[in-house]
Design a protein around this motif. Structure first.
Motif, PDB file in Angstrom:
ATOM      1  N   UNK A  34      89.509  66.293   1.358  1.00 16.54           N
ATOM      2  CA  UNK A  34      89.036  65.701   0.094  1.00 16.54           C
ATOM      3  C   UNK A  34      88.958  66.649  -1.094  1.00 16.54           C
ATOM      4  N   UNK A  35      89.242  67.930  -0.909  1.00 21.11           N
ATOM      5  CA  UNK A  35      89.188  68.839  -2.043  1.00 21.11           C
ATOM      6  C   UNK A  35      87.774  69.330  -2.319  1.00 21.11           C
ATOM      7  N   UNK A  36      87.677  70.395  -3.128  1.00 19.68           N
ATOM      8  CA  UNK A  36      86.379  71.013  -3.390  1.00 19.68           C
ATOM      9  C   UNK A  36      86.288  71.481  -4.838  1.00 19.68           C
ATOM     10  N   UNK A  74      67.089  74.178   5.175  1.00 17.01           N
ATOM     11  CA  UNK A  74      68.184  74.747   4.386  1.00 17.01           C
ATOM     12  C   UNK A  74      67.772  74.923   2.928  1.00 17.01           C
ATOM     13  N   UNK A  75      68.290  75.979   2.309  1.00 14.38           N
ATOM     14  CA  UNK A  75      67.966  76.236   0.902  1.00 14.38           C
ATOM     15  C   UNK A  75      68.899  75.486  -0.035  1.00 14.38           C
ATOM     16  N   UNK A  76      69.997  74.943   0.526  1.00 19.51           N
ATOM     17  CA  UNK A  76      70.938  74.176  -0.298  1.00 19.51           C
ATOM     18  C   UNK A  76      71.538  73.073   0.557  1.00 19.51           C
ATOM     19  N   UNK A  77      71.268  71.819   0.174  1.00 23.38           N
ATOM     20  CA  UNK A  77      71.820  70.680   0.907  1.00 23.38           C
ATOM     21  C   UNK A  77      71.752  69.440   0.032  1.00 23.38           C
ATOM     22  N   UNK A  78      72.742  68.584   0.145  1.00 24.33           N
ATOM     23  CA  UNK A  78      72.721  67.246  -0.447  1.00 24.33           C
ATOM     24  C   UNK A  78      73.801  66.439   0.268  1.00 24.33           C
ATOM     25  N   UNK A  79      73.372  65.401   0.980  1.00 28.44           N
ATOM     26  CA  UNK A  79      74.322  64.625   1.781  1.00 28.44           C
ATOM     27  C   UNK A  79      74.666  63.282   1.174  1.00 28.44           C
ATOM     28  N   UNK A  80      73.951  62.877   0.123  1.00 21.67           N
ATOM     29  CA  UNK A  80      74.178  61.569  -0.473  1.00 21.67           C
ATOM     30  C   UNK A  80      74.276  61.714  -1.988  1.00 21.67           C
ATOM     31  N   UNK A  81      75.085  60.892  -2.605  1.00 22.00           N
ATOM     32  CA  UNK A  81      75.232  60.935  -4.051  1.00 22.00           C
ATOM     33  C   UNK A  81      76.599  61.439  -4.457  1.00 22.00           C
ATOM     34  N   UNK A  82      76.658  62.006  -5.643  1.00 25.63           N
ATOM     35  CA  UNK A  82      77.956  62.359  -6.225  1.00 25.63           C
ATOM     36  C   UNK A  82      78.437  63.747  -5.841  1.00 25.63           C
ATOM     37  N   UNK A  83      77.556  64.587  -5.324  1.00 24.91           N
ATOM     38  CA  UNK A  83      77.923  65.980  -5.048  1.00 24.91           C
ATOM     39  C   UNK A  83      77.395  66.368  -3.679  1.00 24.91           C
ATOM     40  N   UNK A  84      78.227  66.262  -2.659  1.00 24.21           N
ATOM     41  CA  UNK A  84      77.788  66.483  -1.280  1.00 24.21           C
ATOM     42  C   UNK A  84      78.658  67.557  -0.642  1.00 24.21           C
ATOM     43  N   UNK A 112      82.224  68.794  -2.166  1.00 27.75           N
ATOM     44  CA  UNK A 112      83.375  67.911  -1.990  1.00 27.75           C
ATOM     45  C   UNK A 112      83.780  67.330  -3.342  1.00 27.75           C
ATOM     46  N   UNK A 113      85.076  67.267  -3.578  1.00 28.73           N
ATOM     47  CA  UNK A 113      85.593  66.679  -4.813  1.00 28.73           C
ATOM     48  C   UNK A 113      86.030  65.246  -4.537  1.00 28.73           C
TER      49      UNK A 113
END
Length: 827
Positions: free
Chosen positions: A279-281, A237-247, A270-271
């Motif tokens: 959870x909002x965005x 994937x060109x954009x992914x982050x599953x851990x941390x503050x912005x997933x 996710x917000x």
């Protein structure tokens, strides 16, 4: 009790860099007047879409499920947004999902699928509305996206059955039969965006579910707008982050930056807070750069980033008079209307009237013009439009619109000699009394002209450089809107952009500038002739699928702009190819040597690529210019990756304390029984531990296959793990390497939200018996030992363009009841 041991690794370099000062923004972007549920829980800016019209950006987002209307914001620079209110209050817009707006021929068309219950088209004469219903419910899934091709044909993309469907359109409100693009993310697939670049069609698309932390973006390319899309496998994937503050990153749109050249990916994350179920965005914005046909997202980022750059010149005519910044050529009657546009209204003559800027472009540039005709005169050829590369009446280019003949017309005058008029038809029914955009891209002797985003002409004109831009009329009363130019073209804005670290830097994206300032090259010209002009030698690499810097000689260097997210230690991986056995490089900041001399081993061939690494480079947060020096020998240079690096902490878990504290379970049925970690089997499961900044280490464990089917083993270099059973069933929600055993042998696979077998070795490994596995990860080489700790069963070096060089560790099972014990990590 668990036993822990920390090993302190001394830094290879500890240097304080002095950061530069740059105007910056950070993700997620703060937006006022966000959507909230009726109970005031946060909903935010999901599925963001940005339209640019007449120099202003307009943002549209999904509507909260329990309310009606679509909100709109506007901006001049992509970072500062002003709320403009509800652009529609139609009753059907309750929970209006993913509204996208397209401008065409004086009308703005909105496509949205309220509540996911089918698409409606709304229309308005203004980007801020009011939008009113133009159709009933058309079905066609959710997340509609419109693409208009260079020939004026329209296409509509939306979700199908776990795929993206395309539909040819005969008008903005009429849709043909669905054509399957074949694109899928092995589950629910949505949020596509289609665009064209250098004759190739690109589609970004998102999956699998919006509430998974593994919501992510892939892209694919094709030679057709509807079929034959091939995923960019090595880059996705060109954009992914599953851990941390912005997933939960996804549902992107694409937009040109205010400098007219840069590209940005707009997406949501996710917000925090919000409804416990929903959870909002929030909206995010990250830069895209290009190398050949490869699209590279400089992100995802949360640290401060360089603001989108502005045009070198722009005019919105927000004043009472034209002023001294423009010069009149040939007469005519010119003025400013309502502090929002410039006009010329003298007709009835074959004379040509121009207004040109006092500011000139560089030799290469991109220019944008917005214009509409109010009235045309009685002569045989009334036209209006843009003038560019203007020096005087003997040297200029012109791109004008001819209402009578429904076409674009271009001519170039060089040294007083006309290069001849050329023509390109515009779509039938084109309304010249409405706003139309003309875009000119000049690169070398090539001029490419677009009308309303459609590529209409490319002409080669020698002897014409940069110059002034402006507007021109012949027997036409016309209005002229936002105009701008940028001394960048074809993605050259990437060269001076600050690349975020951690992250990747393309070798060909060295700074723009002169010999001795941005680079030092011993040849007088680009020997490979690819990508950029100047002395640096660049060639196209078939193996890399992009442009690389070649023919590098001792003493040459290249300078790169970087933006370091946080102060600390970083590890450098440089991607190289050479037949030399004694080549080397180093990286500098000014007069400070950051890396020392780093040796480069022969890769065996100029199209065989390998990685040379240097760990423990100390960088300070902020903006810097780094210099990559070719110290000795010759090697071709593809790019470099900077990763955050931490000392590996020794770890032992024998599970004798009766728990697996410190581990993160994802799927499967895990428990600790009798001092062993137990996975009940019957499906797939993984659990991870450690630090994603770890690089080189040894990990080992005792493993017992209770069942004779399936497999089990260890994970190394783990990144972006996510639960593959959240609203989906997918065992591959992870990036890293999986070393595992089955009764018939030892196996190694690479996992990148898919699974690729890379190596195996036959062995007899009885189920019901304990087997000891050890995996060493060093550089890009993975060695797997089972029972015999002296001779590896598998030795694999990942020479691909995306090796995993850092990551956590973990355990995994696949359709096997498995027990684990004596899990250990050592540096």
């Amino acid at each position: 009790m668990k036993k822990w041991k920390t090993l302190i690794i001394s830094a290879a370099a500890a240097v304080m860099l002095m950061p530069l000062q740059v105007s910056a923004y950070s993700n997620p972007i703060a937006i006022t007047d966000s959507w909230h549920w009726a109970n005031n829980d946060f909903y935010g800016e999901g599925d963001p879409y940005i339209l640019k019209f007449n120099g202003t950006y307009y943002l549209y987002v999904s509507t909260v499920d329990d309310q009606i209307g679509v909100k709109v914001w506007s901006s001049a620079n992509l970072t500062d947004w002003t709320y403009r209110g509800l652009c529609t209050t139609e009753a059907v817009t309750k929970a209006a999902y993913a509204p996208e707006v397209v401008y065409w021929n004086g009308m703005f068309y909105m496509y949205t699928s309220p509540g996911g219950g089918g698409h409606y088209v709304l229309q308005s004469t203004s980007p801020t509305g009011p939008f009113t219903l133009a159709t009933g419910n058309l079905g066609m899934g959710i997340d509609g996206n419109v693409y208009i091709d260079d020939d004026g044909k329209w296409y509509f993309y939306s979700t199908g059955s776990n795929t993206i469907n395309a539909r040819p359109m005969t008008s903005p409100t009429a849709f043909g039969a669905a054509v399957g693009t074949g694109l899928s993310m092995a589950g629910w697939t949505e949020g596509s965006t289609t665009f064209k670049r250098n004759g190739k069609y690109y589609m970004t698309y998102t999956g699998n579910h919006v509430w998974s932390t593994a919501y992510r973006v892939d892209y694919a390319t094709s030679t057709s707008p509807t079929t034959g899309f091939a995923p960019a496998v090595s880059q996705n994937p060109v954009l992914i982050d599953t851990e941390g503050s912005n997933v939960g990153l996804g549902h992107n749109s694409m937009i040109k930056g205010p400098d007219l050249d840069s590209d940005f990916m707009v997406y949501h994350s996710h917000a925090s807070g919000g409804n416990l179920i929903y959870p909002g965005r929030k909206m995010n914005l990250d830069r895209i750069v290009w190398n050949g046909d490869k699209m590279i997202v400089l992100g995802p980022t949360t640290a401060s980033q360089q603001n989108p750059e502005l045009a070198d010149f722009e005019d919105r005519f927000n004043r009472a008079s034209i002023g001294t910044g423009w010069s009149n050529i040939g007469g005519g009657t010119w003025g400013i209307y309502n502090q929002e546009l410039m006009w010329q209204d003298t007709i009835g003559s074959t004379n040509t009237y121009r207004q040109v800027t006092g500011t000139s472009t560089a030799a290469d540039y991109t220019a944008e013009f917005n214009t509409k005709q109010i009235k045309q005169g009685p002569t045989s050829n009334p036209v209006y439009g843009a003038v560019f590369s203007y020096t005087d009446e003997n040297n200029y280019g012109a791109a004008v619109l001819n209402r009578s003949l429904n076409r674009l017309e271009t001519n170039f005058v060089v040294g007083g000699v006309s290069q001849g008029w050329q023509y390109a038809a515009l779509p039938s029914g084109c309304d010249y009394t409405k706003w139309h955009q003309i875009r000119v891209e000049k690169a070398g002797a090539s001029f490419t002209v677009y009308v309303d985003g459609m590529k209409k002409q490319t002409r080669t004109i020698s002897g014409l450089g940069g110059g002034k831009i402006g507007y021109t009329t012949t027997d036409a009363h016309a209005d002229f809107g936002y105009t701008a130019f940028s001394n960048k073209v074809n993605g050259s804005s990437a060269w001076n952009a600050y690349k975020p670290l951690p992250g990747k830097i393309e070798a060909v994206h060295y700074m723009n500038g002169a010999e001795g300032t941005a680079y030092h090259d011993l040849t007088a010209e680009n020997l490979g002739g690819a990508y950029r002009s100047g002395a640096v030698d660049i060639r196209s690499s078939a193996a890399e699928g992009k442009n690389v810097v070649g023919w590098n000689q001792t003493g040459e260097w290249l300078k790169y702009r970087v933006n370091v997210a946080e102060t600390g230690y970083y590890d450098l991986d440089a991607r190289l190819a050479t037949t030399y056995t004694d080549a080397s490089f180093r990286v500098w900041d000014g007069a400070t040597d950051l890396t020392g001399i780093v040796g480069v081993q022969s890769s065996g061939d100029w199209e065989s690529w390998t990685t040379a690494s240097k760990k423990g480079i100390y960088l300070t947060a902020g903006y810097h210019e780094l210099r990559f020096e070719f110290v000795k020998g010759e090697f071709d240079f593809s790019g470099m990756t900077f990763s955050r690096g931490d000392a590996v902490t020794s770890l032992l878990d024998d599970f004798n304390d009766g728990n697996d504290n410190g581990w993160t379970r994802f799927e499967g049925s895990w428990s600790v029984n009798s001092g062993e970690l137990d996975s009940a089997g019957g499906g797939f499961g993984k659990t991870t531990i450690g630090n994603e900044r770890w690089a080189d280490y040894t990990v080992e464990s005792d493993i017992k296959l209770v069942d004779s089917t399936g497999d089990a083993g260890m994970l190394v270099r783990v990144n972006n793990p996510s639960n593959g059973t959240v609203l989906v069933s997918n065992p591959d929600y992870i990036q890293g390497y999986y070393a595992f055993i089955k009764p018939d042998g030892v196996y190694l696979g690479k996992m990148n939200y898919n699974y690729t077998a890379v190596a195996s070795s036959p062995a007899t490994l009885a189920a019901g018996s304990w087997h000891h596995m050890k995996v060493t990860a060093s550089g890009t080489t993975i060695k797997v030992y089972v029972n015999d700790m002296t001779t590896p069963k598998i030795t694999y070096t990942d020479n691909s363009s995306n090796p995993f060089t850092h990551g956590k560790v973990g355990l995994r099972t696949m359709n096997n009841h498995t027990r684990f014990d004596n899990f250990r990590v050592n540096p």
